[in-house]
Design a protein around this motif. Structure first.
Motif, PDB file in Angstrom:
ATOM      1  N   MET A  67       0.853  -1.192   0.000  1.00 19.83           N
ATOM      2  CA  MET A  67       0.000   0.000   0.000  1.00 19.83           C
ATOM      3  C   MET A  67       0.885   1.238   0.000  1.00 19.83           C
ATOM      4  SD  MET A  67      -3.221  -0.991   0.106  1.00 19.83           S
ATOM      5  CE  MET A  67      -4.203   0.312   0.803  1.00 19.83           C
ATOM      6  N   GLU A  68       0.948   1.871  -1.147  1.00 22.07           N
ATOM      7  CA  GLU A  68       1.740   3.083  -1.275  1.00 22.07           C
ATOM      8  C   GLU A  68       0.950   4.257  -0.702  1.00 22.07           C
ATOM      9  OE1 GLU A  68       3.229   5.850  -4.803  1.00 22.07           O
ATOM     10  OE2 GLU A  68       2.294   3.943  -5.373  1.00 22.07           O
ATOM     11  N   TRP A  70       1.893   7.830  -1.363  1.00 27.93           N
ATOM     12  CA  TRP A  70       2.149   9.139  -1.991  1.00 27.93           C
ATOM     13  C   TRP A  70       2.740  10.104  -0.940  1.00 27.93           C
ATOM     14  CZ3 TRP A  70      -1.564   5.766  -3.254  1.00 27.93           C
ATOM     15  CH2 TRP A  70      -1.841   5.518  -4.586  1.00 27.93           C
ATOM     16  N   GLU A 101       5.224  -1.533   0.140  1.00 23.11           N
ATOM     17  CA  GLU A 101       4.632  -0.674  -0.883  1.00 23.11           C
ATOM     18  C   GLU A 101       5.521  -0.714  -2.108  1.00 23.11           C
ATOM     19  OE1 GLU A 101       5.436   2.820   1.868  1.00 23.11           O
ATOM     20  OE2 GLU A 101       5.255   3.834  -0.076  1.00 23.11           O
ATOM     21  N   ALA A 102       4.996  -0.227  -3.217  1.00 25.30           N
ATOM     22  CA  ALA A 102       5.753  -0.229  -4.462  1.00 25.30           C
ATOM     23  C   ALA A 102       6.914   0.753  -4.350  1.00 25.30           C
ATOM     24  CB  ALA A 102       4.832   0.166  -5.614  1.00 25.30           C
ATOM     25  N   LYS A 222       7.136  -6.842  -9.707  1.00 28.10           N
ATOM     26  CA  LYS A 222       5.710  -6.485  -9.849  1.00 28.10           C
ATOM     27  C   LYS A 222       5.247  -6.496 -11.309  1.00 28.10           C
ATOM     28  CE  LYS A 222       2.560  -2.689  -8.650  1.00 28.10           C
ATOM     29  NZ  LYS A 222       2.409  -1.383  -8.025  1.00 28.10           N
ATOM     30  N   SER A 340      -3.724 -10.340  -8.484  1.00 31.64           N
ATOM     31  CA  SER A 340      -4.539  -9.136  -8.551  1.00 31.64           C
ATOM     32  C   SER A 340      -5.128  -9.046  -9.957  1.00 31.64           C
ATOM     33  CB  SER A 340      -3.678  -7.911  -8.198  1.00 31.64           C
ATOM     34  OG  SER A 340      -4.490  -6.770  -8.063  1.00 31.64           O
ATOM     35  N   VAL A 351      -9.988  -4.216  -9.416  1.00 34.32           N
ATOM     36  CA  VAL A 351      -8.873  -4.445  -8.496  1.00 34.32           C
ATOM     37  C   VAL A 351      -9.172  -3.983  -7.069  1.00 34.32           C
ATOM     38  CG1 VAL A 351      -7.825  -2.507  -9.770  1.00 34.32           C
ATOM     39  CG2 VAL A 351      -6.485  -3.598  -8.060  1.00 34.32           C
ATOM     40  N   ARG A 352     -10.042  -2.976  -6.942  1.00 34.33           N
ATOM     41  CA  ARG A 352     -10.376  -2.474  -5.608  1.00 34.33           C
ATOM     42  C   ARG A 352     -11.890  -2.344  -5.498  1.00 34.33           C
ATOM     43  NH1 ARG A 352      -6.292   2.776  -5.688  1.00 34.33           N
ATOM     44  NH2 ARG A 352      -4.400   1.582  -6.069  1.00 34.33           N
ATOM     45  N   THR A 394      -6.441 -11.629  -3.439  1.00 29.97           N
ATOM     46  CA  THR A 394      -6.799 -10.214  -3.282  1.00 29.97           C
ATOM     47  C   THR A 394      -8.324 -10.110  -3.366  1.00 29.97           C
ATOM     48  OG1 THR A 394      -4.733  -9.555  -4.345  1.00 29.97           O
ATOM     49  CG2 THR A 394      -6.466  -7.910  -4.328  1.00 29.97           C
ATOM     50  N   GLY A 395      -8.874  -9.040  -2.808  1.00 28.52           N
ATOM     51  CA  GLY A 395     -10.305  -8.798  -2.984  1.00 28.52           C
ATOM     52  C   GLY A 395     -11.106  -9.035  -1.716  1.00 28.52           C
ATOM     53  N   THR A 397     -11.113  -6.901   1.276  1.00 26.32           N
ATOM     54  CA  THR A 397     -11.501  -5.777   2.138  1.00 26.32           C
ATOM     55  C   THR A 397     -12.997  -5.477   2.066  1.00 26.32           C
ATOM     56  OG1 THR A 397      -9.354  -4.695   2.279  1.00 26.32           O
ATOM     57  CG2 THR A 397     -11.276  -3.251   2.364  1.00 26.32           C
ATOM     58  N   ARG A 423      -6.741  -2.182   1.780  1.00 25.07           N
ATOM     59  CA  ARG A 423      -7.356  -1.003   2.405  1.00 25.07           C
ATOM     60  C   ARG A 423      -7.794  -1.246   3.846  1.00 25.07           C
ATOM     61  NH1 ARG A 423     -11.583  -0.553  -2.267  1.00 25.07           N
ATOM     62  NH2 ARG A 423     -11.230  -2.780  -2.008  1.00 25.07           N
ATOM     63  N   THR A 454      -7.682   6.879  -2.157  1.00 23.28           N
ATOM     64  CA  THR A 454      -7.282   7.069  -3.555  1.00 23.28           C
ATOM     65  C   THR A 454      -7.607   8.487  -4.015  1.00 23.28           C
ATOM     66  OG1 THR A 454      -7.717   4.730  -3.980  1.00 23.28           O
ATOM     67  CG2 THR A 454      -7.534   6.146  -5.898  1.00 23.28           C
TER      68      THR A 454
HETATM   69  C1  LIG Z   1      -4.029   3.762  -1.354  1.00 17.11           C
HETATM   70  C2  LIG Z   1      -3.644   2.502  -2.066  1.00 17.11           C
HETATM   71  C3  LIG Z   1      -2.317   2.235  -2.342  1.00 17.11           C
HETATM   72  C4  LIG Z   1      -1.959   1.058  -3.000  1.00 17.11           C
HETATM   73  N1  LIG Z   1      -0.637   0.799  -3.255  1.00 17.11           N
HETATM   74  C5  LIG Z   1      -0.289  -0.346  -3.892  1.00 17.11           C
HETATM   75  C6  LIG Z   1       1.075  -0.652  -4.130  1.00 17.11           C
HETATM   76  O1  LIG Z   1       1.989   0.089  -3.775  1.00 17.11           O
HETATM   77  N2  LIG Z   1       1.358  -1.816  -4.777  1.00 17.11           N
HETATM   78  C7  LIG Z   1       0.379  -2.696  -5.170  1.00 17.11           C
HETATM   79  O2  LIG Z   1       0.674  -3.742  -5.740  1.00 17.11           O
HETATM   80  N3  LIG Z   1      -0.921  -2.426  -4.931  1.00 17.11           N
HETATM   81  C8  LIG Z   1      -1.265  -1.291  -4.296  1.00 17.11           C
HETATM   82  N4  LIG Z   1      -2.573  -1.050  -4.011  1.00 17.11           N
HETATM   83  C9  LIG Z   1      -3.574  -2.101  -4.243  1.00 17.11           C
HETATM   84  C10 LIG Z   1      -3.729  -2.931  -2.970  1.00 17.11           C
HETATM   85  O3  LIG Z   1      -2.529  -3.605  -2.651  1.00 17.11           O
HETATM   86  C11 LIG Z   1      -4.849  -3.966  -3.099  1.00 17.11           C
HETATM   87  O4  LIG Z   1      -4.580  -4.813  -4.172  1.00 17.11           O
HETATM   88  C12 LIG Z   1      -6.205  -3.332  -3.337  1.00 17.11           C
HETATM   89  O5  LIG Z   1      -6.443  -2.271  -2.447  1.00 17.11           O
HETATM   90  C13 LIG Z   1      -7.301  -4.389  -3.216  1.00 17.11           C
HETATM   91  O6  LIG Z   1      -7.211  -5.053  -1.983  1.00 17.11           O
HETATM   92  P1  LIG Z   1      -8.209  -4.643  -0.793  1.00 17.11           P
HETATM   93  O7  LIG Z   1      -9.568  -4.888  -1.330  1.00 17.11           O
HETATM   94  O8  LIG Z   1      -7.826  -5.520   0.353  1.00 17.11           O
HETATM   95  O9  LIG Z   1      -7.969  -3.206  -0.520  1.00 17.11           O
HETATM   96  C14 LIG Z   1      -2.955   0.133  -3.375  1.00 17.11           C
HETATM   97  C15 LIG Z   1      -4.290   0.409  -3.085  1.00 17.11           C
HETATM   98  C16 LIG Z   1      -4.646   1.581  -2.443  1.00 17.11           C
HETATM   99  C17 LIG Z   1      -6.088   1.826  -2.145  1.00 17.11           C
END
Ligand SMILES: Cc1cc2nc3c(=O)[nH]c(=O)nc-3n(C[C@H](O)[C@H](O)[C@H](O)COP(=O)(O)O)c2cc1C
Ligand code: SF4
Length: 490
Positions: A67-68, A70, A101-102, A222, A340, A351-352, A394-395, A397, A423, A454
Motif C-alpha cells: 500500500m503506497e 504518496w 509498498e511499491a 511487480k 490481482s 482491483v479495488r 486479493t479482494g 476488504t 485497504r 485514492t
Molecule cells: C491507497 C492505495 C495504495 C496502493 N498501493 C499499492 C502498491 O503500492 N502496490 C500494489 O501492488 N498495490 C497497491 N494497491 C492495491 C492494494 O494492494 C490492493 O490490491 C487493493 O487495495 C485491493 O485489496 P483490498 O480490497 O484488500 O484493498 C494500493 C491500493 C490503495 C487503495
C-alpha cells in the motif's frame, strides 16, 4: 439513492444482519463465493495454520498487500507517514508482508513525485522501514521468527509522474489507442527502446541487492496494475524481441529474474500479477444508466492491449496466458504469487471493489461483492491450474464484517494459501490479529470503501483513511477531501 441500507440499488454490506442474510445475497450474484457459517476458534481455524514458503515458516494465513501512500520525500525517502504505515503492517499480525509498498527501481519509474525509489543515496533511509515493521510485529506477536517479508519493486511505465511538477513522463512498452491520451503519451519517444531495457534490468538488480542486504526474504518483481512489466505482457503490437509472441512479451521479465538470480542468489523472487484485465471503464453517458460502463472498444477490435482477456470480446477474461505465465514462473523457480487484476487507473472496480468510486473513477458497474467474488474465483482457478505455487488472494476488504467467514472458507477449501489485505489495514491494522486471537471485530474501524485513500492522491494529497483513522481525520487534507466527496454527491 443512498441510504443506510443501499447505495444506488446496491445493498451495503453493513446492512446485512447475519451471515445467513449475507450468504443469501451472495447466492444472487453471478459468481459463486464460498463463505463459512461460523468462524472457528483460532486454535482450530485454518487461518492460524502456518505454511512453509521458500523453506521458511509463515506463521499464519494473512498477508499485507503493498500500500503506497504518496507520502515519501520528493527525493524518494520515507517520511514519518510511511514509517507509521509500515509499523501498522507489523502490528497487523499478518505473517507475510508483501512488499510494504511499491518502490521504484529508479527515479523515472515513480508513479508520483512522492513515491519511494531506490538509489544509492536512499539506501540508509529505506533501510529503516523493515526494522520498524519488525519491532512493531514483535511487540504484537512476540516473535518475528515466522514472519516473511518482501519488497515490491516497480517501474511505473505508462503511469510515471516522477517530477515535482506532477506532469506525466510516461515510459511505455507500446502505443495504446485509448490510454495514451490519458497517460500523456504524445509520440513514440515515450516507448522504451530495446537498448534502454538493458539498463532497466540493472536497476532491478541493484534494488534487489539492497533488499537482500536489508533483510528482506524476497522481492516482488511487480507485474500488475498497468505498470511497466504488466504492460509488457500485453505488448502484442510491439515489434522486435520484446513484443508479439508470448516468449517475446515475457522476455524482459525473464531477463530481470535471471539477472537477480545471478547477482543476488540468496534472495527469493515473488510476483504480483494482474491475472486478467478488461478494457477501460468510464462514467455512463446520458441514457446509459447510472453505472460505470466499458468504453466503446468496437473501433479497436481485436483488442491487443490487455493481458488475460479475450481480444474479440475484451470485456471477458481469458486465463490461458495467465496460466502459461504462472507455469513459466514455476519453471523459473518462483513459488510465491499474489493474484490481482486490471489497473486502478482505467478499471479500478476490478482491483479495488468499492461502493464509492475515487474522484477519478466511475460508479460501480456491478455490486462490488461480484468484484470480490471474481478476484477470489480467479485465484482459485489459477491455484488449481498450478498447484505448486503458494497463492495470495486479493479482494477481501470489501467483505467487511464477513471477511473472516469468506477468508476462512477459501483457505479451508484450499482455494488460496494466504489472504491478502490492503485497504482494510489502513483504518484497522490489527484486524488479522483480532481474528487470530478470537476477538470480536471493531465494526467502527472496518473499511467501508469510501475511496478517500485514492481520492487524496488523485488530488495531489497524501493517502490515508481520512474518514475513519483519527490520525488522518485530524489532518488539514481531511476537509478538502470531504468537500470533493460532497461535491460528487457521495
Ligand atoms: C491507497 C492505495 C495504495 C496502493 N498501493 C499499492 C502498491 O503500492 N502496490 C500494489 O501492488 N498495490 C497497491 N494497491 C492495491 C492494494 O494492494 C490492493 O490490491 C487493493 O487495495 C485491493 O485489496 P483490498 O480490497 O484488500 O484493498 C494500493 C491500493 C490503495 C487503495
Ligand atoms: S479511505 Fe478508509 S474507508 Fe475509505 S477506502 Fe480507504 S481505507 Fe477504506
Amino acid at each position: 439513492m443512498t441510504d443506510d441500507r443501499e447505495v444506488d440499488g446496491v445493498p451495503r454490506v453493513a446492512a446485512f444482519k447475519t451471515v445467513a442474510e449475507f450468504k443469501a445475497h451472495l447466492a444472487t450474484l453471478p459468481i459463486p463465493l464460498d463463505c463459512d457459517d461460523e468462524v472457528l476458534p483460532p486454535e482450530d481455524g485454518p487461518l492460524a495454520r502456518p505454511i512453509t514458503v521458500y523453506g521458511k515458516t509463515v506463521g499464519n494465513r494473512f498477508a499485507t498487500h503493498p500500500m503506497e501512500g504518496w507520502d515519501g520525500t520528493l527525493d524518494g525517502k520515507p517520511t514519518d507517514l510511511v514509517l507509521r504505515r509500515w509499523t501498522h503492517f507489523g502490528l497487523s499480525g499478518a505473517k507475510l508482508i508483501w512488499g510494504g509498498e511499491a518502490v521504484a527501481v529508479r527515479w523515472d519509474g515513480r508513479a508520483n513525485p512522492n513515491q519511494l525509489y531506490y538509489c544509492e543515496d536512499n539506501r540508509t533511509a529505506l533501510a529503516t522501514l523493515l526494522p520498524a515493521l519488525k519491532a512493531a510485529h514483535r511487540e504484537q506477536c512476540g516473535t518475528t521468527d515466522d514472519l516473511v517479508a518482501g519488497l515490491q519493486l516497480t517501474h511505473s511505465g505508462r503511469w510515471s509522474r516522477p517530477d515535482p511538477d506532477h506532469k506525466p513522463r510516461p515510459r511505455i512498452a507500446y502505443r495504446h489507442p485509448v490510454t495514451d491520451a490519458r497517460a500523456g503519451v504524445a509520440d513514440d519517444r515515450a516507448v522504451f527502446t530495446d537498448g534502454e531495457l538493458a539498463d532497466l534490468v540493472g536497476d532491478y538488480v541493484a534494488a534487489a541487492r539492497f533488499a537482500a542486504e536489508s533483510g528482506y526474504d524476497f522481492v516482488d518483481v511487480k507485474c500488475c496494475h498497468g505498470y511497466l512489466l504488466h504492460e509488457f505482457l500485453s505488448a502484442y503490437t510491439r515489434p522486435g524481441p520484446y513484443g508479439g509472441s508470448f516468449e517475446n512479451r515475457t522476455r524482459l521479465f525473464r531477463e530481470i529474474v535471471a539477472a537477480i538470480r545471478r547477482d543476488v542468489p540468496e534472495l527469493h523472487i515473488a510476483v504480483r500479477l494482474s491475472a486478467f484485465d478488461l478494457v477501460p471503464f468510464a462514467h455512463p453517458k446520458p441514457g446509459e444508466g447510472t453505472r460505470g460502463v466499458p468504453i466503446d472498444y468496437r473501433p479497436y477490435l481485436p483488442w491487443r492491449y490487455g493481458f488475460g482477456l479475450n481480444p474479440d470480446d475484451p470485456v471477458t477474461m481469458d486465463l490461458t496466458e495467465p496460466v502459461a505465465f504462472l507455469r513459466l514462473c514455476r519453471d523459473l523457480g518462483i513459488r510465491l504469487i499474489n493474484i490481482s487484476a486490471g489497473s486502478p487507473y482505467y478499471n479500478p472496480h476490478l482491483v479495488r471493489p468499492a461502493i464509492f468510486p475515487p474522484s477519478d473513477g466511475y460508479p460501480p458497474p456491478e455490486d462490488p461483492l461480484t468484484g470480490c467474488a471474481r478476484l477470489i474465483d480467479v485465484a482459485k482457478r489459477l491455484k488449481r491450474s498450478v498447484p505448486e505455487l503458494t497463492v495470495v488472494g486479493t479482494g477481501y476488504t470489501y467483505l467487511q464484517e464477513y471477511l473472516p467467514y469468506v477468508a476462512q472458507a477459501q483457505v479451508r477449501l484450499g482455494h488460496v494459501d494466504l489472504v491478502g489485505l490492503g485497504r482494510m489495514l489502513l483504518p484497522y491494522p490489527e484486524l488479522p490479529h483480532h481474528i487470530l486471537t478470537g476477538r470480536p471485530l471493531d465494526r467502527k474501524r472496518l473499511c467501508r470503501t469510501f475511496s478517500d485513500c485514492t481520492t487524496g492522491p488523485r488530488n495531489r494529497m497524501v493517502s490515508g483513511c481520512y474518514p475513519l483513522d483519527p490520525f488522518y481525520k485530524a489532518r488539514p487534507e481531511a476537509p478538502i477531501i470531504h468537500e470533493i466527496r460532497r461535491k460528487a454527491g457521495r
